[in-house]
Design an enzyme around this catalytic site. Structure first.
Site, mmCIF file in Angstrom:
data_model
loop_
_atom_site.group_PDB
_atom_site.id
_atom_site.type_symbol
_atom_site.label_atom_id
_atom_site.label_comp_id
_atom_site.label_asym_id
_atom_site.label_seq_id
_atom_site.Cartn_x
_atom_site.Cartn_y
_atom_site.Cartn_z
ATOM 1 N N PHE A 1 -7.377 2.495 -11.760
ATOM 2 C CA PHE A 1 -7.798 2.526 -10.366
ATOM 3 C C PHE A 1 -6.653 3.026 -9.481
ATOM 4 O O PHE A 1 -5.538 2.548 -9.567
ATOM 5 C CB PHE A 1 -8.244 1.128 -9.913
ATOM 6 C CG PHE A 1 -8.613 1.082 -8.454
ATOM 7 C CD1 PHE A 1 -9.692 1.829 -7.978
ATOM 8 C CD2 PHE A 1 -7.883 0.321 -7.556
ATOM 9 C CE1 PHE A 1 -10.030 1.806 -6.638
ATOM 10 C CE2 PHE A 1 -8.221 0.292 -6.212
ATOM 11 C CZ PHE A 1 -9.292 1.035 -5.749
ATOM 12 N N GLN A 2 -6.934 3.977 -8.632
ATOM 13 C CA GLN A 2 -5.964 4.597 -7.724
ATOM 14 C C GLN A 2 -4.768 5.177 -8.475
ATOM 15 O O GLN A 2 -3.649 5.162 -7.984
ATOM 16 C CB GLN A 2 -5.512 3.611 -6.639
ATOM 17 C CG GLN A 2 -6.635 3.295 -5.664
ATOM 18 C CD GLN A 2 -6.165 2.671 -4.361
ATOM 19 O OE1 GLN A 2 -5.190 1.940 -4.346
ATOM 20 N NE2 GLN A 2 -6.885 2.931 -3.276
ATOM 21 N N MET B 1 -6.587 31.016 17.700
ATOM 22 C CA MET B 1 -5.930 32.069 16.935
ATOM 23 C C MET B 1 -6.918 32.714 15.962
ATOM 24 O O MET B 1 -6.897 33.923 15.739
ATOM 25 C CB MET B 1 -4.725 31.497 16.186
ATOM 26 C CG MET B 1 -3.761 32.537 15.678
ATOM 27 S SD MET B 1 -3.116 33.606 16.981
ATOM 28 C CE MET B 1 -1.551 32.839 17.357
ATOM 29 N N LYS C 1 4.110 -0.338 -10.250
ATOM 30 C CA LYS C 1 4.087 -1.684 -9.681
ATOM 31 C C LYS C 1 4.908 -2.679 -10.508
ATOM 32 O O LYS C 1 5.585 -3.542 -9.952
ATOM 33 C CB LYS C 1 2.628 -2.162 -9.569
ATOM 34 C CG LYS C 1 2.482 -3.370 -8.672
ATOM 35 C CD LYS C 1 1.030 -3.639 -8.301
ATOM 36 C CE LYS C 1 0.943 -4.881 -7.427
ATOM 37 N NZ LYS C 1 -0.445 -5.180 -7.024
ATOM 38 N N GLU D 1 -1.974 8.696 5.681
ATOM 39 C CA GLU D 1 -0.671 8.989 5.077
ATOM 40 C C GLU D 1 -0.127 10.353 5.489
ATOM 41 O O GLU D 1 1.083 10.552 5.536
ATOM 42 C CB GLU D 1 -0.746 8.891 3.551
ATOM 43 C CG GLU D 1 -0.864 7.465 3.022
ATOM 44 C CD GLU D 1 -2.305 6.963 2.940
ATOM 45 O OE1 GLU D 1 -3.213 7.676 3.442
ATOM 46 O OE2 GLU D 1 -2.524 5.879 2.370
#
Lengths: 182, 588
Positions: B114-115, B485, B164, B52
């Site tokens: 969940f999630q 760097m 949802k 993502e």
């Protein structure tokens, strides 16, 4: 200068720190307070006190009053950053010692003591519009309205007279006279 | 009875009305209804990323190369938390993104389902605004408002969290007719009197400079044209921040190169000695200003910005002009022309001494480096890449580190929206997914990610995306086996204690390319560099180019820690004479 090896610059001299009252009109919607408070904590601004409640049911507006401290530059940033938040309508900014503005805080003080001491306690708060909200033989709940420092002082003075609990609000503010802040 | 649409349908109807053509995303349990609806909307193409964060950066690359908002679609929980880095990156660099995230059904919110995560809570500080849609009837308004907020004023990311059950629920769809509310958040609030003051300052100045930034790019291609006209008629020198590169032609004589920590000697000295500093769409970032107390001490400062909170945030200015860069420049040029018809000549005379001084600084040739015929110098590699690609319209993205600075110094941009780099947040792993997004928007153009071998590994999985969609991105890795760097700072500040900055087990990038199903090219010898770069350009399809460069090269010039603009560290020679003192160490 210590031998810090940070990747950033060292702070330059701080300006004079003032106390300001910031008044924010916001849409009364979920998480709006968290946006405002999150802005303060995220950018490292101070909050000395906070008062918030809905003031306009029809238009669904809440008014948040925040007492904060900072250099003039920081105060300017606070106002400008607040104005960028989507649910914020307008932002007022008053100096703590601005004579044109009234500031008030409220405190509820519970005294547990004999009648004599309660009387003395009441006497000690007489300058601050005391109202007895509840009284029994051995206790009283007194409401006062005053400035922050005054309430600090009163609560200190009331200790010997049986003050067991103090509940305080943040400051709220209102301009004097017929003027309305826009 | 008007037709009712499901939440998922409403999402797509809004995207269609907003003329969205591409979305970058990754499916998961809490966004499945939206993914199910995808098939019914052929005008919207979904690009399946591999992480993502990649979706977010790809959308950023898409947005920055087109000027249109990038759209991201992710699931709840880990989907949303993975996109947080990209949202923060977009927030820092003012990139318009609309992120749509799935959320667990309303009745499960707050139950550690969940999630589940507090997506709006987590993303509140890294978005301009976000919404948790609790009522299906609010969805059309919120979706359109999301695009409005992302693209108005100073652009930035927004997030819409859709549970949802809301994706399944039905409601009427409407497109808000008028833009409400946001008007006051972003207006051109400058007045003609501000412009008059600016013109007055410009007339009086004998050592002026334009310091321009990403705001010019964000204001649209028109702003760049207007800027070129303004610079030309005033004859003033111009320098640009990292994000502003391309707004003004990099090879023009009035352009001094980039300023700041790794900016050119002439640009930084001009900033220090000028008597009029005109900031157009830049924000006095700490990598630009160096030591604030000694920043441009002799100048009157003007700040043109669309975001009022940028003004006086870091540097107190004498004149602030809040407005869209295009509009401010247009008014300025108009006023200048009206007030002084003979401007070009008179101005050039007045500032001719200033230009003489600038020429003196230029003779330092601060971007020079000692080239080698045995080992590829990274600066040389970027220069060759530039020479071999400048004849076509090339888009460059970068990761973060030395290679990024070398790219900024040695690749000359002539057009806006051709340069995509993570400046504010400095996100390693930005370049590859950003290149994917750029290539999606410009399928026929050459897109090169100038990368380092450490950064590229942070989002290397997106090679798979590039292969899946035939996106011929070229990954040009300046491979020195160090986090360069970090190594450079450790060399300068920490007595060469190279703590954890060497990568011992790097993959074979050529084989890695082959494993992903694309082409790998390796260059180790300066003699073969040009030929191999040509090979890369001429390859159809994605390429990983593993360019082995000098491990010890440092990025110069550099404003050393604790010093103002006029005390730069030049090459290795100059360094001997200019050791960083203990006090300065904190300031790098």
């Amino acid at each position: 200068m210590t031998k810090s090896k940070s990747a950033y610059s060292t702070p330059s001299k701080l300006g004079k720190i003032d106390t300001h009252i910031i008044v924010v009109w916001v849409d009364n919607e979920a998480s709006v307070l968290s946006r405002v408070v999150g802005l303060f904590s995220g950018r490292g601004y101070n909050i000395e006190s906070l008062a918030v409640a809905e003031v306009d049911q029809k238009n669904n507006l809440s008014r948040i009053t925040i007492v904060t401290t900072g250099t003039p530059q920081v105060i300017e940033q606070i106002v400008l950053q607040l104005k960028k938040l989507v649910p914020v309508h307008k932002v007022g900014n008053f100096k703590r010692d601005d004579k044109k503005v009234i500031f008030k805080e409220m405190a509820l003080l519970k005294i547990v003591a004999n009648h004599g001491k309660i009387k003395k306690a009441l006497n000690a708060c007489k300058k601050y519009n005391p109202v007895i909200l509840d009284q029994t033989n051995k206790s009283a709940v007194i409401q006062i309205t005053a400035l922050r420092r005054e309430i600090d002082k009163v609560t200190k003075n009331l200790k010997p007279f049986g003050l067991v609990s103090a509940s305080r609000t943040g400051a709220v503010a209102m301009t004097r006279g017929a003027e309305v802040f826009n | 009875m008007p037709k009712l649409f499901s939440g998922a349908e409403i999402v797509f109807k809004c995207l269609e009305d907003q003329k969205v053509e591409h979305i970058f995303g990754y499916p998961g349990g809490a966004v499945l209804p939206i993914y199910d609806e995808l098939k019914n909307h052929p005008s919207i193409k979904h690009i399946l990323v591999r992480h993502e964060q990649g979706a977010g950066h790809a959308a950023e690359g898409y947005a920055r190369s087109t000027g249109k908002p990038g759209v991201v679609l992710v699931t709840s929980g880990p989907g949303a938390t993975n996109v947080v880095t990209a949202l923060t990156d977009a927030y820092m660099d003012s990139v318009p993104l609309v992120c749509i995230s799935g959320q667990v059904p309303t009745h499960l919110i707050g139950t550690d389902a969940f999630q589940e995560c507090d997506t709006t809570g987590i993303t509140r500080p890294c978005t301009k605004h976000n919404w948790l849609v609790k009522n299906i009837n609010d969805l059309p308004r919120i979706m359109h408002e999301a695009f409005e907020v992302a693209t108005t004023g100073r652009p930035g990311p927004v997030l819409v969290d859709i549970p949802k059950d809301i994706q399944f629920a039905k409601a009427k769809y409407f497109k808000p007719k008028k833009k409400i509310k946001l008007k006051e958040k972003s207006l051109n609030i400058f007045k003609q009197s501000d412009i008059d003051q600016l013109v007055d300052l410009m007339k009086k100045a004998s050592r002026p400079v334009f310091y321009t930034g990403g705001g010019v790019i964000n204001s649209g291609p028109k702003a760049s044209e207007l800027l070129r006209e303004l610079v030309s008629i005033t004859g003033f020198p111009i320098t640009s921040t990292l994000q502003g590169l391309g707004a003004y032609p990099g090879d023009d004589n009035q352009f001094l190169g980039m300023l700041g920590m790794h900016g050119t000697y002439e640009a930084n000295n001009v900033m220090h000695d000028c008597d009029l500093l005109i900031n157009i769409g830049a924000r006095f970032d700490d990598r630009i200003t160096g030591k604030i107390d000694e920043f441009s001490p002799k100048s009157k400062k003007v700040h043109i910005d669309i975001d009022p909170s940028s003004i006086n945030k870091i540097v107190k200015v004498d004149l602030s002009i809040v407005g869209d860069v295009s509009d401010v420049i247009r008014s300025t040029t108009k006023t200048l022309k009206k007030k002084n018809l003979n401007l070009e000549k008179s101005n050039k005379q007045k500032i001719s001494k200033w230009w003489q001084q600038i020429q003196k600084w230029r003779t330092k040739q601060s971007l020079n480096f000692v080239n080698s015929d045995k080992i590829i110098k990274p600066q040389h590699a970027v220069q060759r890449l530039y020479e071999l690609t400048k004849n076509q319209d090339t888009y460059i993205t970068t990761e973060v580190g030395q290679h990024q600075m070398w790219a900024a110094q040695h690749y000359k941009f002539n057009k806006p929206n051709r340069w995509m780099t993570s400046g504010g947040l400095g996100t390693m792993g930005y370049g590859l997914p950003a290149a994917v997004g750029v290539q999606v928007a410009h399928p026929e153009k050459l897109v090169v990610d100038i990368a380092g071998e450490a950064s590229i590994l942070m989002n290397i999985q997106e090679m798979s995306t590039a292969v899946q969609y035939n996106l011929p991105v070229k990954i040009f890795i300046l491979n020195n086996q160090y986090m360069g760097m970090v190594r450079q700072w450790q060399e300068l500040l920490h007595e060469k204690n190279y703590s954890e900055s060497y990568s011992k087990a790097l993959p074979d990038f050529v084989k890695l390319a082959e494993a992903y199903g694309c082409v790998g090219i390796r260059a180790e010898d300066p003699d073969e560099l040009d030929e191999k770069i040509e090979e890369m350009i001429n390859t159809d399809g994605p390429v990983i180019f593993d360019c082995h460069v000098d491990q010890d090269e440092n990025c110069f010039p550099m404003i050393p820690s604790g010093k103002p603009h006029n005390q730069m560290l030049l090459g290795p020679k100059d360094q001997e004479e200019n050791k960083i003192t203990g006090k300065g160490k904190a300031l790098v």
